[in-house]
Design a protein around this motif. Sequence first.
Motif, mmCIF file in Angstrom:
data_model
loop_
_atom_site.group_PDB
_atom_site.id
_atom_site.type_symbol
_atom_site.label_atom_id
_atom_site.label_comp_id
_atom_site.label_asym_id
_atom_site.label_seq_id
_atom_site.Cartn_x
_atom_site.Cartn_y
_atom_site.Cartn_z
ATOM 1 N N VAL A 41 0.840 -1.204 0.000
ATOM 2 C CA VAL A 41 0.000 0.000 0.000
ATOM 3 C C VAL A 41 0.873 1.252 0.000
ATOM 4 C CG1 VAL A 41 -1.815 -1.188 1.317
ATOM 5 C CG2 VAL A 41 -0.176 0.266 2.521
ATOM 6 N N GLY A 42 0.271 2.341 -0.430
ATOM 7 C CA GLY A 42 0.890 3.656 -0.287
ATOM 8 C C GLY A 42 1.985 3.954 -1.299
ATOM 9 N N ASP A 43 2.905 4.835 -0.913
ATOM 10 C CA ASP A 43 3.945 5.347 -1.812
ATOM 11 C C ASP A 43 4.800 4.253 -2.431
ATOM 12 O OD1 ASP A 43 3.132 7.811 -0.963
ATOM 13 O OD2 ASP A 43 4.943 8.287 0.163
ATOM 14 N N VAL A 44 4.966 3.148 -1.708
ATOM 15 C CA VAL A 44 5.903 2.115 -2.148
ATOM 16 C C VAL A 44 5.278 1.161 -3.171
ATOM 17 C CG1 VAL A 44 5.432 0.298 -0.437
ATOM 18 C CG2 VAL A 44 7.787 0.720 -1.186
ATOM 19 N N ALA A 45 3.961 1.191 -3.310
ATOM 20 C CA ALA A 45 3.259 0.256 -4.205
ATOM 21 C C ALA A 45 3.237 0.787 -5.634
ATOM 22 C CB ALA A 45 1.830 0.038 -3.709
ATOM 23 N N ARG A 46 3.635 -0.059 -6.575
ATOM 24 C CA ARG A 46 3.527 0.282 -8.009
ATOM 25 C C ARG A 46 2.463 -0.618 -8.590
ATOM 26 N NH1 ARG A 46 6.964 -1.133 -12.678
ATOM 27 N NH2 ARG A 46 8.340 -2.235 -11.258
ATOM 28 N N PHE A 47 1.362 -0.027 -9.017
ATOM 29 C CA PHE A 47 0.219 -0.838 -9.433
ATOM 30 C C PHE A 47 -0.467 -0.191 -10.637
ATOM 31 C CE2 PHE A 47 -3.209 1.905 -7.827
ATOM 32 C CZ PHE A 47 -2.497 2.731 -6.970
ATOM 33 N N PRO A 48 -1.146 -1.013 -11.446
ATOM 34 C CA PRO A 48 -1.866 -0.446 -12.589
ATOM 35 C C PRO A 48 -3.200 0.155 -12.143
ATOM 36 C CG PRO A 48 -2.141 -2.824 -12.540
ATOM 37 C CD PRO A 48 -1.240 -2.473 -11.385
ATOM 38 N N PRO B 67 -2.381 6.295 0.062
ATOM 39 C CA PRO B 67 -2.330 5.284 1.133
ATOM 40 C C PRO B 67 -3.709 4.822 1.597
ATOM 41 C CG PRO B 67 -0.679 6.957 1.517
ATOM 42 C CD PRO B 67 -1.498 7.438 0.333
ATOM 43 N N GLY B 68 -4.620 5.744 1.765
ATOM 44 C CA GLY B 68 -5.961 5.357 2.193
ATOM 45 C C GLY B 68 -6.682 4.520 1.152
ATOM 46 N N ASP B 69 -6.595 4.956 -0.105
ATOM 47 C CA ASP B 69 -7.284 4.222 -1.171
ATOM 48 C C ASP B 69 -6.718 2.815 -1.343
ATOM 49 O OD1 ASP B 69 -8.968 6.351 -1.867
ATOM 50 O OD2 ASP B 69 -7.467 7.220 -3.191
ATOM 51 N N THR B 70 -5.394 2.723 -1.360
ATOM 52 C CA THR B 70 -4.795 1.405 -1.578
ATOM 53 C C THR B 70 -4.970 0.512 -0.351
ATOM 54 O OG1 THR B 70 -2.650 2.336 -0.938
ATOM 55 C CG2 THR B 70 -3.100 2.138 -3.297
ATOM 56 N N CYS C 282 -8.203 -2.180 -8.230
ATOM 57 C CA CYS C 282 -7.990 -0.944 -7.469
ATOM 58 C C CYS C 282 -7.882 0.208 -8.466
ATOM 59 C CB CYS C 282 -6.702 -1.061 -6.647
ATOM 60 S SG CYS C 282 -6.413 0.345 -5.555
ATOM 61 N N ALA C 283 -8.775 1.183 -8.355
ATOM 62 C CA ALA C 283 -8.808 2.269 -9.339
ATOM 63 C C ALA C 283 -9.061 3.609 -8.654
ATOM 64 C CB ALA C 283 -9.880 1.992 -10.399
ATOM 65 N N PRO C 284 -8.137 4.036 -7.803
ATOM 66 C CA PRO C 284 -8.378 5.296 -7.094
ATOM 67 C C PRO C 284 -8.329 6.505 -8.020
ATOM 68 C CG PRO C 284 -6.151 4.534 -6.661
ATOM 69 C CD PRO C 284 -6.843 3.438 -7.442
ATOM 70 N N LEU C 285 -9.044 7.540 -7.642
ATOM 71 C CA LEU C 285 -8.936 8.831 -8.317
ATOM 72 C C LEU C 285 -7.893 9.638 -7.542
ATOM 73 C CD1 LEU C 285 -10.249 10.735 -10.516
ATOM 74 C CD2 LEU C 285 -11.439 11.769 -8.592
ATOM 75 N N PRO C 286 -6.708 9.823 -8.117
ATOM 76 C CA PRO C 286 -5.675 10.545 -7.356
ATOM 77 C C PRO C 286 -6.077 12.001 -7.124
ATOM 78 C CG PRO C 286 -4.747 9.402 -9.268
ATOM 79 C CD PRO C 286 -6.238 9.406 -9.428
ATOM 80 N N SER C 287 -5.628 12.532 -6.027
ATOM 81 C CA SER C 287 -5.789 13.969 -5.810
ATOM 82 C C SER C 287 -4.610 14.456 -4.991
ATOM 83 C CB SER C 287 -7.101 14.282 -5.088
ATOM 84 O OG SER C 287 -7.059 13.831 -3.755
ATOM 85 N N PHE C 288 -4.232 15.679 -5.210
ATOM 86 C CA PHE C 288 -3.212 16.262 -4.342
ATOM 87 C C PHE C 288 -3.514 17.720 -4.127
ATOM 88 C CE2 PHE C 288 -0.941 18.916 -7.293
ATOM 89 C CZ PHE C 288 -0.826 18.230 -8.492
ATOM 90 N N TRP C 289 -2.914 18.262 -3.082
ATOM 91 C CA TRP C 289 -2.949 19.699 -2.879
ATOM 92 C C TRP C 289 -1.572 20.111 -2.425
ATOM 93 C CZ3 TRP C 289 -3.983 16.389 1.011
ATOM 94 C CH2 TRP C 289 -3.372 16.658 2.222
ATOM 95 N N SER C 290 -1.326 21.410 -2.519
ATOM 96 C CA SER C 290 -0.091 21.959 -2.003
ATOM 97 C C SER C 290 -0.402 23.372 -1.541
ATOM 98 C CB SER C 290 0.982 21.972 -3.095
ATOM 99 O OG SER C 290 2.179 22.544 -2.607
#
Lengths: 62, 402
Positions: free
Chosen positions: B272-279, B296-299, B321-329
């Motif tokens: 899960v999270g940053d370390v996971a590489r997934f399609p 991390p939460g989605d995975t 697993c098909a999360p909709l990514p989102s980010f803010w800064s």
Amino acid sequence: MRVIVDLDVCQDHGQCVFAAPDIFRLDEEGRLAYVDSPDAALRADAEDAADVCPLQAIRVEG
Amino acid sequence: MERTGRTGIAVVGASLGGLRAAEQLRAAGWHGPITLFGDEPHLPYNRPPLSKAVLAGHALAAGTELRRRPSVEDVEWRLGAAVSAADLMTHTLTLTDGSVHMYEGLVAATGVRPRRLPMPGGPPRHVVRTLEDSAALAAGLAAGARVLVIGSGFIGCEVAATARTAGCVVTVVAPETEPMVLALGPHLARALRRRHEARGVRFHMGRLATELTPEGCVLDDGTELRADLLVEAIGSLPNTEWLAATPGLDLTDGILCDAHLRIGGIPHAVAVGDVARFPNPRYGPVPRRVEHWSVPGDTARHAARTLVATLTGTPRDPAPCAPLPSFWSDQYTLRLQSFGQPALADRSELLEGDPTAPEGDLLYAYYQGPRLIGVAALGGPTATAAAARHRPHLMTLPEPVT
């Protein structure tokens, strides 16, 4: 079920809007609006919204 | 050799991904033991404030601890306990203190660490990943201090903004054409740079530091920059070395997983999270790592269901697993908000605002061919709201691109 948002802490990121669109929305000014007593069927969505809040401003009780 | 006989599920990594994994294992119906191993001494804490409020001294480090669901009160926390090796065939973890832990199921949530500049020397050098990193850098951000930031991604831009707000003299050096250009595309990234420059940050874009000296650094065009401290913000490396002993795993950029987050086709192990590489089928078949806060939460939700179904012999959800990514800064008082995958777009289109103006809301849409695959906004709360209005379009799961 009660949803409580600490609006002094909330910074209107809108992550909750994506997790639980039936409970949370951003108004035209970008400020958070929400249903404080949502249907019990929305519990999982409400808990997801509490999880994704970057400020941990959302609590789910009851 | 000490062996701990407790089995159940082992979660390696006790940050956001590990915590959410434990919570989602309980939500998925796992009532057995859960043990979380974390190399840091802290309970899971929230990292976004480390480059902003904590760095600026506005928030206490103690206030960043993540709230934990009551369902994980009975998990065993092994903090300050780094896992040095795992054997996924024999279900065995070895810790750096030599102890061995057996498990039935494994969640890999070891995240990433900062990439470092491959050269010695320089003024005092900092990274921003842990509470201790942030506290150490905060101590150096006195008004007037000359701060050199190498790298212009999320951390580089946020540190630049926080340091400038603190009254530091801030210079950013990066090889890309614009700050955050990989995440935002050239147009929004250029607008972001203008807003930093309007607040006094100086940029040397398209440049590399070739030498670090006690007084600063030398760039590849010969420019010498003087600095009191240096921040290395050049990206991250996935923490996968502990898995290297298991044959057959692809660890070339994180842990390669299938569409259900299973590691290398091994049914009892998920990542899960940053370390996971997934399609993510929303964006085609190519497996990717996504270092956004929401992942991390989605995975964790999906991986927990996968693992519990395996361990209990119950049917598994067939959807990938098909999360909709989102980010803010958050930079200065500006909010940058993105939904979808702008990084994969072949073009962007300005929907609202004037990108040449020093202030005001901007909203961009991002396309891959004819498909809308992302929106990003820069400005105030109304910009975020405008971006969020595009949610229904982005939630539509398109046909996989092959």
